[in-house]
Structure formats: C-alpha cells, structure tokens
Design a protein around this motif. Structure first.
Motif, PDB file in Angstrom:
ATOM      1  N   VAL A   1      -2.087   8.107  -5.253  1.00  0.00           N
ATOM      2  CA  VAL A   1      -3.442   7.941  -4.738  1.00  0.00           C
ATOM      3  C   VAL A   1      -3.408   8.049  -3.222  1.00  0.00           C
ATOM      4  O   VAL A   1      -2.350   8.056  -2.592  1.00  0.00           O
ATOM      5  CB  VAL A   1      -4.047   6.588  -5.175  1.00  0.00           C
ATOM      6  CG1 VAL A   1      -4.150   6.523  -6.698  1.00  0.00           C
ATOM      7  CG2 VAL A   1      -3.222   5.413  -4.653  1.00  0.00           C
ATOM      8  N   SER A   2      -4.596   8.127  -2.615  1.00  0.00           N
ATOM      9  CA  SER A   2      -4.682   8.234  -1.163  1.00  0.00           C
ATOM     10  C   SER A   2      -4.265   6.921  -0.501  1.00  0.00           C
ATOM     11  O   SER A   2      -4.212   5.860  -1.145  1.00  0.00           O
ATOM     12  CB  SER A   2      -6.112   8.583  -0.751  1.00  0.00           C
ATOM     13  OG  SER A   2      -6.980   7.477  -0.999  1.00  0.00           O
ATOM     14  N   ASP A   3      -3.996   7.010   0.790  1.00  0.00           N
ATOM     15  CA  ASP A   3      -3.634   5.799   1.530  1.00  0.00           C
ATOM     16  C   ASP A   3      -4.744   4.759   1.447  1.00  0.00           C
ATOM     17  O   ASP A   3      -4.482   3.561   1.296  1.00  0.00           O
ATOM     18  CB  ASP A   3      -3.356   6.143   3.002  1.00  0.00           C
ATOM     19  CG  ASP A   3      -2.099   6.966   3.176  1.00  0.00           C
ATOM     20  OD1 ASP A   3      -1.287   7.045   2.229  1.00  0.00           O
ATOM     21  OD2 ASP A   3      -1.923   7.544   4.271  1.00  0.00           O
ATOM     22  N   GLN A   4      -5.982   5.207   1.553  1.00  0.00           N
ATOM     23  CA  GLN A   4      -7.103   4.273   1.481  1.00  0.00           C
ATOM     24  C   GLN A   4      -7.191   3.623   0.105  1.00  0.00           C
ATOM     25  O   GLN A   4      -7.344   2.399  -0.015  1.00  0.00           O
ATOM     26  CB  GLN A   4      -8.413   4.999   1.788  1.00  0.00           C
ATOM     27  CG  GLN A   4      -9.641   4.079   1.733  1.00  0.00           C
ATOM     28  CD  GLN A   4     -10.936   4.832   1.960  1.00  0.00           C
ATOM     29  OE1 GLN A   4     -11.072   5.988   1.521  1.00  0.00           O
ATOM     30  NE2 GLN A   4     -11.881   4.217   2.634  1.00  0.00           N
ATOM     31  N   GLU A   5      -7.093   4.424  -0.950  1.00  0.00           N
ATOM     32  CA  GLU A   5      -7.161   3.863  -2.307  1.00  0.00           C
ATOM     33  C   GLU A   5      -6.015   2.884  -2.549  1.00  0.00           C
ATOM     34  O   GLU A   5      -6.200   1.839  -3.185  1.00  0.00           O
ATOM     35  CB  GLU A   5      -7.118   5.004  -3.336  1.00  0.00           C
ATOM     36  CG  GLU A   5      -8.361   5.861  -3.367  1.00  0.00           C
ATOM     37  CD  GLU A   5      -8.173   7.089  -4.259  1.00  0.00           C
ATOM     38  OE1 GLU A   5      -9.048   7.344  -5.102  1.00  0.00           O
ATOM     39  OE2 GLU A   5      -7.129   7.774  -4.110  1.00  0.00           O
ATOM     40  N   ALA A   6      -4.840   3.234  -2.047  1.00  0.00           N
ATOM     41  CA  ALA A   6      -3.689   2.355  -2.239  1.00  0.00           C
ATOM     42  C   ALA A   6      -3.893   1.027  -1.516  1.00  0.00           C
ATOM     43  O   ALA A   6      -3.571  -0.045  -2.049  1.00  0.00           O
ATOM     44  CB  ALA A   6      -2.428   3.046  -1.734  1.00  0.00           C
ATOM     45  N   TYR A   7      -4.414   1.096  -0.304  1.00  0.00           N
ATOM     46  CA  TYR A   7      -4.645  -0.137   0.463  1.00  0.00           C
ATOM     47  C   TYR A   7      -5.669  -1.022  -0.250  1.00  0.00           C
ATOM     48  O   TYR A   7      -5.461  -2.237  -0.391  1.00  0.00           O
ATOM     49  CB  TYR A   7      -5.136   0.221   1.866  1.00  0.00           C
ATOM     50  CG  TYR A   7      -5.176  -0.957   2.820  1.00  0.00           C
ATOM     51  CD1 TYR A   7      -4.096  -1.242   3.638  1.00  0.00           C
ATOM     52  CD2 TYR A   7      -6.296  -1.777   2.900  1.00  0.00           C
ATOM     53  CE1 TYR A   7      -4.115  -2.312   4.519  1.00  0.00           C
ATOM     54  CE2 TYR A   7      -6.333  -2.861   3.771  1.00  0.00           C
ATOM     55  CZ  TYR A   7      -5.242  -3.118   4.580  1.00  0.00           C
ATOM     56  OH  TYR A   7      -5.275  -4.191   5.435  1.00  0.00           O
TER      57      TYR A   7
ATOM     58  N   PRO B   1       0.806  -1.228   0.000  1.00  0.00           N
ATOM     59  CA  PRO B   1       0.000   0.000   0.000  1.00  0.00           C
ATOM     60  C   PRO B   1       0.835   1.273   0.000  1.00  0.00           C
ATOM     61  O   PRO B   1       0.501   2.252  -0.685  1.00  0.00           O
ATOM     62  CB  PRO B   1      -0.829  -0.133   1.286  1.00  0.00           C
ATOM     63  CG  PRO B   1      -0.911  -1.596   1.539  1.00  0.00           C
ATOM     64  CD  PRO B   1       0.418  -2.137   1.095  1.00  0.00           C
TER      65      PRO B   1
ATOM     66  N   ALA C   1       0.651   4.029  -3.031  1.00  0.00           N
ATOM     67  CA  ALA C   1       0.286   5.418  -2.740  1.00  0.00           C
ATOM     68  C   ALA C   1       1.346   6.384  -3.254  1.00  0.00           C
ATOM     69  O   ALA C   1       1.023   7.422  -3.848  1.00  0.00           O
ATOM     70  CB  ALA C   1       0.083   5.600  -1.236  1.00  0.00           C
ATOM     71  N   ASP C   2       2.613   6.043  -3.049  1.00  0.00           N
ATOM     72  CA  ASP C   2       3.704   6.930  -3.439  1.00  0.00           C
ATOM     73  C   ASP C   2       3.856   6.985  -4.958  1.00  0.00           C
ATOM     74  O   ASP C   2       3.977   8.073  -5.540  1.00  0.00           O
ATOM     75  CB  ASP C   2       5.009   6.454  -2.799  1.00  0.00           C
ATOM     76  CG  ASP C   2       6.144   7.429  -3.015  1.00  0.00           C
ATOM     77  OD1 ASP C   2       6.380   8.258  -2.120  1.00  0.00           O
ATOM     78  OD2 ASP C   2       6.798   7.356  -4.073  1.00  0.00           O
TER      79      ASP C   2
END
Length: 403
Positions: free
Chosen positions: A336-342, A327, A331-332
């Motif tokens: 994308v946001s942390d939530q989207e990445a997760y 994640p 994200a990096d």
C-alpha cells in the motif's frame, strides 16, 4: 500534588487476593460488554480514577476519546496530536517539578556519569526528559522518586543511541556490547581474579556508566523483587534490539506480525513496569506475575511503542539508512502507499489501546486489591504521559503531511 492514597510496601499477597489466581483461570476478563449496572464499586473507582494534577487521564474503561480539557496555565501550544489517534489528554505537568528534575538529571549526566560530549548538549536538552517523567509519574511522592525513573530513561536512551542508532551505533557486534552493558544491571558473580576486571569495565563507556549508576540509585529505592522485575524487562528489551539488528544485517523486512513481535520486546515496557517503585509502594511479585497483569503490561508497552513509531516517522525517514517502523513495514509487506500504511498503523495503535483499557478494567474488577488498582492507574497515566511527550516534543518530532 493529590493525595496518592495508602502506599505501604507489601511483601506478599493481600488477604483479599488470596483466590485471585484461581478466579482468573475460570473467568472471562474482558469487560467491554458489561453494562454499567454490573460494574463493581472498586471497578467504578478505577474507571473514574483519582482527581488532581496529572491524574485526569486515569479512566481505564473509556471507549471514546475524552474531550480536550481546558488548557492549563503555561501549557505548551506546540505539537498537534496525530489525527484519529486514540489518546487521552493530560494536564500540563507541574512546572516546578519539571524544572527541578531537569536540573538534577543534567547534573547527573554531566558530573556523575560523563554521559555526552559538549556538542550533544542541545540534543540532551531537546529530549525534555524532565517534562516527560513528571507527566508520566504524577503520583511520585518526591523528586527523588521521579529521579529513579528519569535516570533509567536517560540510560536506556543512551544505550539505544550509542550502541544501536544515532551516535555511532551499529548492528555489527551489538550482542557483545549489550551483554556487557546488561551486567551493569544484572551483575557478574565471578572469581576474585576476574571480578575486578569486570567492575572496571562498567566505567569504560557512557552506556555502561549510565546503566551502572541508574541501577544503583534504583536499587536503593526498590525492593529486591522490583529490581529483579526490572532486570527481566530490560533483558526483554535487549532481545528486541538484537532481533532488529539481525534484520538490519541481512537487509530483511519482516512480516507485519513479525515486526509486532519484535516491538513487544524492543519497547517501552521497562518504564511502566516500575510505576510502583516511582510511586513509593510495591505491587507484590505474586500479583505482578499473573498472566492477566502481564497481558496488561504487554499491551501498554505495545501501544506506547507504536506511538513512538508514528511520531518519529518523519525523523526516521530523514535519517541515514533505512529504519524499520510499523508504517514502513506495512507499506512494504502489504503493498500500500505510505499514507495508507501510516493510517493503518494508527488503527493498529487504536486497537492496542482499547484492548489495554479493556483488559486493565477487567483485571481491576477481578482483583480489586488496593495495590493492583493503584498500579493499573499508574500504568494508564504513564501511557497517557508518553503520548503527551511525543505530541509536544516538536524539537524531535513532526507529523507527515497525510491529512
């Protein structure tokens, strides 16, 4: 315990597999679109899996998550699965075996290899390695077989903690430490003058003591080819450690695909690759080395390691420094946001799981040899047991608030 079926040690290719390699070179092994009527009896058996304690999850051809089974007596109530994560529930592992393995592994850690100081005892107990290994190896014929896997798991975790991460680990100088520790698995062959100095070095720290002892026990239970197979997969693991350490030293965030390359090496593969040793039989080296089997093992290792990334996400965020996991890298690198990445990492895991199941079912159809079918079932239950442990180990893991 269920009857695990025949388990003779086999030193060569069974007659039924004589044409296996040639057949694989000309066959499309993906079976996702094979209609049920075309599934061979052998494939049907492996898709259904055996029955009995700890084996309900062995269904390699499933494409949808199975419904939750009724809770077993004494099943833990803690731990929720990650929403949307593709997985198969397993029955609660045999509590008698869990207790005995837990007792023996702590005795080994404290009395035989002096693994940890007194202040780390709570962390050792919280790892719940007995429950982990019993869930992953329900077909182990004896406690001694289970202990083979349990010692190796604890030793690998000790090397990771003490050399790489939680307990004094550092990327600086990691290559030298890992090389010397690896010789506890793959011994030095030197001159009479220098061999004793190397032998003494295997006792100087907890990681080397643990590797040496765990490998000694494993070699007593394993055939020569199984031991060599394990050494090879441990070299893969150490190569992955070194890649991650190099990125840490240069403060480099890899591309997502580069991270997945690293995770194919720095992953759980050495654990399911010994499933036959723990089960008391042997998958012949000729069959283990087939590209199709290697792909199955790689996918199993990759999927289970992303499970670790997902369940340990909040633990790593709370730890000092910056920890790479899928994640974080998504994200990096993808902005994308942390939530989207997760949530995207959950999708990556699900794709890997479905590919693993499709390839394993295809291999079972292409090579319906008893040792192959049993090995594939064993790898599948290891995958499910690994998820079970991560889900229920609330001492170590908690989920982010993304839903």
């Amino acid at each position: 315990m269920p009857d695990p079926g025949p388990s003779p040690l086999q030193s060569g290719l069974p007659a039924a597999a004589a044409g296996f390699g040639a057949a694989l070179r000309h066959a499309d092994l993906r079976t996702a679109d094979i209609p049920p009527a075309d599934i061979s009896p052998a494939l049907g058996r492996i898709l259904g899996g055996p029955s009995g304690l700890g084996t309900a999850s062995l269904h390699l051809g499933r494409r949808e998550a199975a419904p939750e089974p009724p809770p077993s007596p004494g099943a833990p109530t803690e731990g929720n699965p990650i929403p949307g994560l593709y997985h198969h529930p397993v029955p609660e592992p045999d509590p008698v075996r869990v207790e005995e393995v837990s007792r023996r592994i702590k005795s080994w850690a404290v009395d035989e290899v002096e693994l940890y100081p007194a202040e780390w005892e709570g962390q050792f107990d919280g790892f719940s390695v007995g429950r982990y290994m019993v869930a992953c190896h329900p077909d182990a014929p004896t406690i001694d077989h289970l202990m083979v896997a349990t010692r190796l798991m604890v030793a690998e975790n000790t090397v990771d903690d003490c050399y790489c991460e939680d307990h004094g680990g550092s990327p600086i100088g990691l290559g030298g430490r890992l090389l010397l520790a690896h010789t506890a698995l793959d011994p030095l062959h030197s001159t009479g003058e220098y061999q004793p100095q190397w032998a003494e070095s295997l006792h100087v720290d907890a990681p080397r003591r643990a590797y040496r002892s765990a490998m000694e026990y494993f070699s007593q239970q394993a055939t020569a080819s199984q031991a060599d197979r394990f050494r090879h997969d441990m070299a893969r693991l150490h190569l992955g450690y070194l890649a991650e350490a190099a990125w840490a030293q240069t403060d480099h965030t890899p591309e997502v695909w580069e991270y997945l390359v690293m995770r194919q090496f720095n992953n759980f593969r050495p654990c399911p690759t010994i499933t036959d040793t723990v089960g008391g039989y042997e998958l012949p080296a000729d069959l283990h080395a087939q590209p199709a089997m290697q792909r199955v093992l790689a996918l199993a290792g990759n999927a289970t390691t992303i499970v670790n990334d997902l369940y340990s996400y909040t633990k790593e965020l709370a730890a000092p420094g910056r920890h790479l996991n899928l994640p974080v890298v998504i994200a990096d690198r993808e902005g994308v946001s942390d939530q989207e990445a997760y949530l995207k990492a959950v999708e990556v895991h699900n794709d890997l799981m479905r590919d693993f199941e499709a390839e394993a079912a295809a291999l079972a159809a292409a090579c319906p040899v008893p040792s192959v079918l049993r090995f594939l079932r064993g790898v599948a239950v290891w995958v499910d047991g690994n998820h079970y442990w991560h889900q229920t180990n609330t001492y170590r893991y908690s989920l982010p608030d993304f839903w």
